[in-house]
Design a protein around this motif. Structure first.
Motif, short mmCIF file in Angstrom:
data_model
loop_
_atom_site.label_atom_id
_atom_site.label_comp_id
_atom_site.label_asym_id
_atom_site.label_seq_id
_atom_site.Cartn_x
_atom_site.Cartn_y
_atom_site.Cartn_z
N LEU A 1 0.83 -1.20 0.00
CA LEU A 1 0.00 0.00 0.00
C LEU A 1 0.87 1.25 0.00
O LEU A 1 0.63 2.18 -0.77
CB LEU A 1 -0.95 0.00 1.21
CG LEU A 1 -1.79 1.26 1.40
CD1 LEU A 1 -2.66 1.55 0.18
CD2 LEU A 1 -2.63 1.14 2.67
N LEU B 1 -5.81 3.58 -6.52
CA LEU B 1 -6.57 2.43 -6.03
C LEU B 1 -8.01 2.58 -6.47
O LEU B 1 -8.55 3.68 -6.51
CB LEU B 1 -6.51 2.34 -4.51
CG LEU B 1 -5.18 1.98 -3.87
CD1 LEU B 1 -5.33 1.89 -2.36
CD2 LEU B 1 -4.63 0.67 -4.43
N ALA C 1 -10.42 -0.43 -1.35
CA ALA C 1 -9.67 -1.08 -0.27
C ALA C 1 -10.72 -1.65 0.69
O ALA C 1 -11.52 -0.89 1.22
CB ALA C 1 -8.76 -0.09 0.44
N LEU D 1 -6.58 -4.70 -1.41
CA LEU D 1 -6.43 -3.46 -2.18
C LEU D 1 -6.82 -3.78 -3.61
O LEU D 1 -6.45 -4.84 -4.13
CB LEU D 1 -4.97 -2.99 -2.14
CG LEU D 1 -4.32 -2.86 -0.76
CD1 LEU D 1 -2.84 -2.57 -0.91
CD2 LEU D 1 -5.03 -1.79 0.04
N THR E 1 -7.15 1.88 6.22
CA THR E 1 -5.81 1.97 5.64
C THR E 1 -4.81 2.62 6.60
O THR E 1 -3.63 2.27 6.59
CB THR E 1 -5.83 2.71 4.29
OG1 THR E 1 -6.44 3.99 4.48
CG2 THR E 1 -6.59 1.92 3.24
#
Length: 193
Positions: A62, A72, A75, A84, A121
């Motif tokens: 990440l 991205l 997620a 992801l 995240t």
């Protein structure tokens, strides 16, 4: 893209083919076809899912994707895994994920409990911050132990396709999402297909 942005190693390069992996077996073979064109919305590969061996490896991936400015597409926390989602330059879907320990998976008979929740995240990246040596180390590509964990296919007829993978190839139905998806696997994995 696969080498620099995702961290795969080139195992072999031929005239129009490159074999990529994480050091052991080839995980991906790309073959150039000048006549190929994107075919979104048709049957075939929906996404390739790359399984990294640890939460730290997912956090490092990440961080590398962010530093490389790879966008991205999502997620997610799936209860059995953290994932992801992104796409390669041609629009092929890619998932990079790590499994939670199998003993943490919840089963209702033969059906595993899965969901699509937002992935925290910040907490994932905190895995790196808790390991000073990992924070200082530059991204060194996909780690040893990385594999292809599963593939998602876009199919024209879910019941017929499910019957083929169950009755002909011997996969078990693990869970269904209404009439939108069937998850199949071997060895009580959350899903291979």
């Amino acid at each position: 893209f696969y080498e620099h942005s995702l961290g795969f190693r080139v195992h072999q390069r031929e005239s129009n083919t490159v074999r990529l992996g994480a050091g052991a077996a080839d995980l991906l073979v790309l073959t150039e076809n000048a006549k190929a064109w994107p075919a979104r919305g048709t049957t075939g590969l929906f996404h390739l899912a790359v399984l990294v061996p640890s939460r730290l490896a997912l956090a490092q991936a990440l961080r590398h994707l962010a530093e490389s400015r790879v966008p991205l597409h999502g997620a997610s926390d799936h209860l059995v895994s953290e994932a992801l989602y992104l796409a390669d330059p041609e629009g092929n879907g890619i998932e990079i994920y790590r499994d939670r320990p199998r003993e943490a998976w919840r089963w209702n008979g033969d059906e595993v409990e899965m969901a699509t929740l937002a992935l925290d995240t910040e907490r994932l990246l905190g895995t790196i911050g808790g390991q000073e040596a990992a924070m200082l180390k530059a991204f060194d590509g996909m780690p040893a132990g990385t594999t292809v964990g599963h593939v998602h296919l876009r199919v024209a007829d879910i019941p017929a396709t499910e019957a083929f993978y169950r009755n002909v190839l011997g996969f078990d139905l693990i869970t269904e999402y209404g009439d939108q998806a069937a998850f199949l696997a071997a060895g009580r994995y959350h899903h291979h297909l």
